[in-house]
Design a protein around this motif. Structure first.
Motif, PDB file in Angstrom:
ATOM      1  N   MET A 164      43.041  31.810  51.497  1.00  0.00           N
ATOM      2  CA  MET A 164      42.493  31.279  50.268  1.00  0.00           C
ATOM      3  C   MET A 164      43.736  31.290  49.434  1.00  0.00           C
ATOM      4  O   MET A 164      44.297  32.346  49.412  1.00  0.00           O
ATOM      5  CB  MET A 164      41.193  31.910  49.928  1.00  0.00           C
ATOM      6  CG  MET A 164      40.737  31.361  48.691  1.00  0.00           C
ATOM      7  SD  MET A 164      39.231  32.422  47.905  1.00  0.00           S
ATOM      8  CE  MET A 164      37.871  31.486  48.940  1.00  0.00           C
ATOM      9  N   SER A 165      43.902  30.405  48.420  1.00  0.00           N
ATOM     10  CA  SER A 165      45.017  30.476  47.492  1.00  0.00           C
ATOM     11  C   SER A 165      44.311  31.211  46.335  1.00  0.00           C
ATOM     12  O   SER A 165      43.072  30.916  45.892  1.00  0.00           O
ATOM     13  CB  SER A 165      45.298  29.300  47.078  1.00  0.00           C
ATOM     14  OG  SER A 165      44.519  28.602  46.155  1.00  0.00           O
ATOM     15  N   PRO A 166      45.363  31.883  45.628  1.00  0.00           N
ATOM     16  CA  PRO A 166      44.707  32.825  44.386  1.00  0.00           C
ATOM     17  C   PRO A 166      44.180  31.921  43.442  1.00  0.00           C
ATOM     18  O   PRO A 166      42.954  32.211  42.936  1.00  0.00           O
ATOM     19  CB  PRO A 166      45.974  33.411  43.869  1.00  0.00           C
ATOM     20  CG  PRO A 166      46.863  33.306  44.939  1.00  0.00           C
ATOM     21  CD  PRO A 166      46.480  32.385  45.907  1.00  0.00           C
ATOM     22  N   GLN A 167      44.512  30.692  43.263  1.00  0.00           N
ATOM     23  CA  GLN A 167      43.807  29.680  42.258  1.00  0.00           C
ATOM     24  C   GLN A 167      42.424  29.217  42.554  1.00  0.00           C
ATOM     25  O   GLN A 167      41.655  28.906  41.750  1.00  0.00           O
ATOM     26  CB  GLN A 167      44.494  28.342  42.329  1.00  0.00           C
ATOM     27  CG  GLN A 167      46.066  28.515  41.655  1.00  0.00           C
ATOM     28  CD  GLN A 167      46.908  29.146  42.317  1.00  0.00           C
ATOM     29  OE1 GLN A 167      47.025  29.136  43.564  1.00  0.00           O
ATOM     30  NE2 GLN A 167      48.077  29.970  41.808  1.00  0.00           N
ATOM     31  N   GLU A 168      42.103  29.393  43.935  1.00  0.00           N
ATOM     32  CA  GLU A 168      40.707  28.923  44.324  1.00  0.00           C
ATOM     33  C   GLU A 168      39.736  30.119  44.261  1.00  0.00           C
ATOM     34  O   GLU A 168      38.434  30.028  44.121  1.00  0.00           O
ATOM     35  CB  GLU A 168      40.688  28.780  45.831  1.00  0.00           C
ATOM     36  CG  GLU A 168      41.416  27.193  46.318  1.00  0.00           C
ATOM     37  CD  GLU A 168      41.129  27.364  47.937  1.00  0.00           C
ATOM     38  OE1 GLU A 168      40.191  26.899  48.577  1.00  0.00           O
ATOM     39  OE2 GLU A 168      41.927  27.739  48.369  1.00  0.00           O
TER      40      GLU A 168
ATOM     41  N   LEU B  82      36.941  36.015  41.463  1.00  0.00           N
ATOM     42  CA  LEU B  82      37.827  37.142  41.356  1.00  0.00           C
ATOM     43  C   LEU B  82      38.535  37.108  40.113  1.00  0.00           C
ATOM     44  O   LEU B  82      38.899  38.045  39.324  1.00  0.00           O
ATOM     45  CB  LEU B  82      38.692  37.098  42.523  1.00  0.00           C
ATOM     46  CG  LEU B  82      39.696  38.228  42.985  1.00  0.00           C
ATOM     47  CD1 LEU B  82      38.738  39.689  42.890  1.00  0.00           C
ATOM     48  CD2 LEU B  82      40.516  38.019  44.228  1.00  0.00           C
ATOM     49  N   LYS B  83      39.155  35.901  39.833  1.00  0.00           N
ATOM     50  CA  LYS B  83      40.212  35.690  38.798  1.00  0.00           C
ATOM     51  C   LYS B  83      39.493  36.019  37.512  1.00  0.00           C
ATOM     52  O   LYS B  83      40.118  36.560  36.616  1.00  0.00           O
ATOM     53  CB  LYS B  83      40.672  34.287  38.491  1.00  0.00           C
ATOM     54  CG  LYS B  83      42.031  33.996  39.314  1.00  0.00           C
ATOM     55  CD  LYS B  83      42.825  32.644  39.180  1.00  0.00           C
ATOM     56  CE  LYS B  83      41.736  31.622  39.095  1.00  0.00           C
ATOM     57  NZ  LYS B  83      42.247  30.383  38.783  1.00  0.00           N
ATOM     58  N   ALA B  84      38.187  35.714  37.433  1.00  0.00           N
ATOM     59  CA  ALA B  84      37.361  35.917  36.002  1.00  0.00           C
ATOM     60  C   ALA B  84      37.429  37.397  35.693  1.00  0.00           C
ATOM     61  O   ALA B  84      37.295  37.965  34.578  1.00  0.00           O
ATOM     62  CB  ALA B  84      36.005  35.289  36.344  1.00  0.00           C
TER      63      ALA B  84
END
Ligand code: COA
Length: 172
Positions: free
Chosen positions: A157-161, A165-167
């Protein structure tokens, strides 16, 4: 569409006694033996949820904080936290008990991912998990972030997707 299942359907408790053949030269349970028992316990849990053959896809960081001694009783409790398409996350907790001393300590926790497969080893759909208790709900919600992290680390999975998790890192 398969009928959703509750986490309690997949609950498994497994108990083992640490024998001489399970230990290292310090008379402590070998880490590999514990991982083997945990894998079996968690796989049974994933089988109960999916009613399918399952294979281990990944194991998240297991740490060994307390040595488990020769003669201890090891108890493992596993349940499915969330099901995706063909994969299921299983939460497993481990305790070691010295029965004569009346002492029981929590020793390990881990998240395993299993994939349900058909007779040819191809991934196959599993039922959704429907959380019931507060703990089920917490584990269900956080499972999405853990899935994203492990798929990013596995290069799937790309970190952008990995939105949820990013939130986590974007909170004030
Ligand atoms: C796990 C396995 C079936 C996945 O097959 P695949 O061809 O990559 O299939 P897909 O890409 O369709 O992925 C299927 C599922 O596996 C999950 N998956 C694959 N690799 C993963 C990993 N490293 N961590 C977590 N999940 C993983 C995918 O996210 C997907 O989940 P979803 O269907 O719920 O969305 C395959 O890699 C396999 O058979 N591995 C060996 C398993 C084994 O032998 N285990 C014992 C180790 S000795």
């Amino acid at each position: 569409m398969l009928k959703p299942k509750h986490a309690r359907v997949s609950e498994v408790t497994m108990t083992e006694m640490v024998l001489p053949n399970d230990t290292n030269t310090l008379n402590n349970l070998m880490g590999g033996r514990l991982l083997h028992w945990m894998d079996i316990c968690a796989a049974i849990s994933a089988q109960k949820h999916s009613n399918r053959i399952v294979v281990t896809a990944s194991v998240d960081n297991v740490s060994f904080t307390e040595p488990i001694k020769l003669g201890n009783i090891v108890t493992m409790k596993a349940k499915v936290t969330r099901a995706f398409n063909s994969s299921m996350e299983v939460f497993i907790e481990v305790w070691a008990e010295d029965i004569p001393a009346g002492r029981r300590v929590s020793t390990n926790r881990a998240f395993y991912t299993f994939v349900a497969v058909d007779q040819n080893g191809r991934p196959i759909e599993v039922p959704e998990l429907q959380p019931e208790t507060d703990e089920d709900n917490e584990l269900y919600a956080s499972a999405l972030r853990r899935r994203q992290l492990r798929l990013v680390l596995a290069g799937r999975m790309s970190p952008q997707e990995a939105t949820e998790l990013k939130a986590l890192f974007e909170m004030e």
